[in-house]
Write a protein that holds these residues in place. Structure first.
Motif, PDB file in Angstrom:
ATOM      1  N   HIS A  91       0.848  -1.180   0.000  1.00 16.91           N
ATOM      2  CA  HIS A  91       0.000   0.000   0.000  1.00 16.91           C
ATOM      3  C   HIS A  91       0.889   1.238   0.000  1.00 16.91           C
ATOM      4  O   HIS A  91       2.116   1.148   0.154  1.00 16.91           O
ATOM      5  CB  HIS A  91      -0.942  -0.012   1.203  1.00 16.91           C
ATOM      6  CG  HIS A  91      -2.060  -0.998   1.054  1.00 16.91           C
ATOM      7  ND1 HIS A  91      -3.036  -0.868   0.086  1.00 16.91           N
ATOM      8  CD2 HIS A  91      -2.359  -2.131   1.744  1.00 16.91           C
ATOM      9  CE1 HIS A  91      -3.888  -1.875   0.174  1.00 16.91           C
ATOM     10  NE2 HIS A  91      -3.501  -2.661   1.166  1.00 16.91           N
ATOM     11  N   GLY A  92       0.253   2.398  -0.179  1.00 19.97           N
ATOM     12  CA  GLY A  92       1.024   3.624  -0.359  1.00 19.97           C
ATOM     13  C   GLY A  92       0.724   4.670   0.691  1.00 19.97           C
ATOM     14  O   GLY A  92       0.702   4.396   1.889  1.00 19.97           O
ATOM     15  N   ASN A  93       0.482   5.902   0.242  1.00 20.15           N
ATOM     16  CA  ASN A  93       0.205   7.027   1.133  1.00 20.15           C
ATOM     17  C   ASN A  93      -1.293   7.086   1.407  1.00 20.15           C
ATOM     18  O   ASN A  93      -2.086   7.312   0.492  1.00 20.15           O
ATOM     19  CB  ASN A  93       0.633   8.352   0.481  1.00 20.15           C
ATOM     20  CG  ASN A  93       2.123   8.441   0.273  1.00 20.15           C
ATOM     21  OD1 ASN A  93       2.900   7.857   1.008  1.00 20.15           O
ATOM     22  ND2 ASN A  93       2.534   9.197  -0.736  1.00 20.15           N
ATOM     23  N   VAL A  94      -1.675   6.934   2.664  1.00 24.10           N
ATOM     24  CA  VAL A  94      -3.090   6.980   3.055  1.00 24.10           C
ATOM     25  C   VAL A  94      -3.247   8.039   4.145  1.00 24.10           C
ATOM     26  O   VAL A  94      -2.519   8.022   5.143  1.00 24.10           O
ATOM     27  CB  VAL A  94      -3.572   5.605   3.550  1.00 24.10           C
ATOM     28  CG1 VAL A  94      -5.023   5.690   4.011  1.00 24.10           C
ATOM     29  CG2 VAL A  94      -3.430   4.565   2.437  1.00 24.10           C
ATOM     30  N   PHE A  95      -4.193   8.942   3.940  1.00 19.76           N
ATOM     31  CA  PHE A  95      -4.415  10.057   4.850  1.00 19.76           C
ATOM     32  C   PHE A  95      -5.857  10.028   5.337  1.00 19.76           C
ATOM     33  O   PHE A  95      -6.786  10.065   4.526  1.00 19.76           O
ATOM     34  CB  PHE A  95      -4.139  11.389   4.159  1.00 19.76           C
ATOM     35  CG  PHE A  95      -2.721  11.536   3.669  1.00 19.76           C
ATOM     36  CD1 PHE A  95      -1.762  12.136   4.457  1.00 19.76           C
ATOM     37  CD2 PHE A  95      -2.358  11.066   2.419  1.00 19.76           C
ATOM     38  CE1 PHE A  95      -0.456  12.269   4.018  1.00 19.76           C
ATOM     39  CE2 PHE A  95      -1.057  11.197   1.964  1.00 19.76           C
ATOM     40  CZ  PHE A  95      -0.098  11.802   2.772  1.00 19.76           C
ATOM     41  N   VAL A  96      -6.034   9.968   6.635  1.00 18.75           N
ATOM     42  CA  VAL A  96      -7.366   9.957   7.240  1.00 18.75           C
ATOM     43  C   VAL A  96      -7.492  11.195   8.133  1.00 18.75           C
ATOM     44  O   VAL A  96      -6.613  11.455   8.972  1.00 18.75           O
ATOM     45  CB  VAL A  96      -7.596   8.665   8.046  1.00 18.75           C
ATOM     46  CG1 VAL A  96      -8.946   8.712   8.756  1.00 18.75           C
ATOM     47  CG2 VAL A  96      -7.514   7.446   7.129  1.00 18.75           C
ATOM     48  N   ASP A  97      -8.560  11.959   7.927  1.00 17.31           N
ATOM     49  CA  ASP A  97      -8.832  13.163   8.739  1.00 17.31           C
ATOM     50  C   ASP A  97      -7.617  14.096   8.767  1.00 17.31           C
ATOM     51  O   ASP A  97      -7.271  14.666   9.810  1.00 17.31           O
ATOM     52  CB  ASP A  97      -9.231  12.772  10.169  1.00 17.31           C
ATOM     53  CG  ASP A  97     -10.517  11.970  10.220  1.00 17.31           C
ATOM     54  OD1 ASP A  97     -11.340  12.121   9.302  1.00 17.31           O
ATOM     55  OD2 ASP A  97     -10.697  11.187  11.169  1.00 17.31           O
ATOM     56  N   SER A  98      -6.964  14.253   7.625  1.00 12.06           N
ATOM     57  CA  SER A  98      -5.762  15.071   7.525  1.00 12.06           C
ATOM     58  C   SER A  98      -6.022  16.303   6.665  1.00 12.06           C
ATOM     59  O   SER A  98      -7.021  16.372   5.934  1.00 12.06           O
ATOM     60  CB  SER A  98      -4.604  14.240   6.963  1.00 12.06           C
ATOM     61  OG  SER A  98      -4.232  13.211   7.871  1.00 12.06           O
ATOM     62  N   THR A  99      -5.115  17.275   6.742  1.00  9.27           N
ATOM     63  CA  THR A  99      -5.299  18.571   6.101  1.00  9.27           C
ATOM     64  C   THR A  99      -4.118  18.888   5.193  1.00  9.27           C
ATOM     65  O   THR A  99      -2.962  18.674   5.572  1.00  9.27           O
ATOM     66  CB  THR A  99      -5.446  19.674   7.168  1.00  9.27           C
ATOM     67  OG1 THR A  99      -6.561  19.357   8.009  1.00  9.27           O
ATOM     68  CG2 THR A  99      -5.676  21.037   6.535  1.00  9.27           C
ATOM     69  N   PHE A 100      -4.426  19.406   3.998  1.00  9.07           N
ATOM     70  CA  PHE A 100      -3.413  19.779   3.014  1.00  9.07           C
ATOM     71  C   PHE A 100      -3.540  21.276   2.734  1.00  9.07           C
ATOM     72  O   PHE A 100      -4.583  21.729   2.266  1.00  9.07           O
ATOM     73  CB  PHE A 100      -3.614  18.990   1.714  1.00  9.07           C
ATOM     74  CG  PHE A 100      -3.413  17.502   1.867  1.00  9.07           C
ATOM     75  CD1 PHE A 100      -2.220  16.909   1.510  1.00  9.07           C
ATOM     76  CD2 PHE A 100      -4.430  16.700   2.389  1.00  9.07           C
ATOM     77  CE1 PHE A 100      -2.030  15.543   1.647  1.00  9.07           C
ATOM     78  CE2 PHE A 100      -4.251  15.334   2.549  1.00  9.07           C
ATOM     79  CZ  PHE A 100      -3.047  14.753   2.174  1.00  9.07           C
ATOM     80  N   ILE A 101      -2.473  22.028   2.998  1.00  8.37           N
ATOM     81  CA  ILE A 101      -2.478  23.480   2.827  1.00  8.37           C
ATOM     82  C   ILE A 101      -1.417  23.851   1.794  1.00  8.37           C
ATOM     83  O   ILE A 101      -0.207  23.634   2.009  1.00  8.37           O
ATOM     84  CB  ILE A 101      -2.181  24.215   4.152  1.00  8.37           C
ATOM     85  CG1 ILE A 101      -3.175  23.794   5.242  1.00  8.37           C
ATOM     86  CG2 ILE A 101      -2.191  25.723   3.932  1.00  8.37           C
ATOM     87  CD1 ILE A 101      -4.586  24.221   5.016  1.00  8.37           C
TER      88      ILE A 101
END
Length: 236
Positions: A98-108
């Protein structure tokens, strides 16, 4: 770079790592299994976080200048915040992982020029897309393994700011690259005010997950054990 190399069961907690160099300059380079990054602040430039192995990252903040995560790992990020001047990730998931997994995260997205394009007197400079993930041509055209056909990045209930309408890309085009096994997916992406993002212009390689049809996929990718190969991470 602060490095973890060929290690297992390492936890980093509650401190800051700064790399002040401009260019390819990791704050943290991880090559290991069962690595926990907990309540960390990571500040680098290009490839600010470079990952191999299996990594659980929680309640942490990462800032970089572009390809801010260079990801070869199974990386599960929970409640993390990523700030980037250029693309957030260059996802290079190997086959079978698997790779990059983001849960409940923020990208600015950071609204300033790439620092290595600015003249010494502070003038000029070139801005770059704040794409969530990209797969540009990498290596000779048509060469086996020249790009990363198993790249995976999944967003579950992310918040975004400064991300372009297409959201993802560029992705190398056929016939030079077969993107049929690329797993770029998102569910429930909102802006920082909590409003659902318009995904009608998203790159065609991206799969939009919806309920109820994708309930099992959303549940799987919300579970770190699924992403991290059966490892159940615990923060000490």
């Amino acid at each position: 770079a602060f490095s973890i190399y060929n290690s297992t069961d390492i936890q980093l907690s509650t401190f800051t790592i700064n790399n002040y160099f401009i260019g390819q300059a990791e704050a943290l380079l991880v090559r290991g299994e069962q690595i926990v990054i907990d309540r960390m602040t990571l500040n680098g430039s290009g490839d600010a976080l470079t990952t191999y192995g299996a990594i659980y990252m929680v309640d942490s903040k990462l800032t970089g200048d572009g390809d801010t995560i260079l990801g070869y790992a199974a990386l599960f990020c929970l409640r993390c915040e990523i700030h980037s001047v250029g693309p957030f990730t260059w996802t290079r998931t190997p086959e079978g992982s698997h790779g990059n997994v983001f849960v409940d995260s923020t990208f600015i997205g950071i609204d300033r020029p790439l620092p290595w394009t600015v003249n010494p007197d502070g003038t000029g400079g070139r801005t770059a897309s704040k794409a969530l993930a990209r797969l540009p041509r990498n290596g000779p055209v048509g060469a086996p393994g020249a790009n990363f056909p198993h790249a995976e990045m999944v967003l579950i209930n992310a918040k975004t700011q400064g991300v372009p309408p297409e959201g993802w890309g560029p992705v190398q085009e056929p016939p030079d690259f077969d993107s049929s096994k690329v797993r770029f997916m998102e569910y429930g992406t909102k802006d920082t005010e909590g409003r659902l993002v318009d995904v009608s212009q998203r790159h065609p390689v991206v799969r939009q997950l919806t309920l109820p049809g994708d309930a099992q996929t959303i549940a799987n990718y919300s579970n770190p054990e699924f992403v991290l190969g059966g490892w159940k991470p615990a923060v000490d």
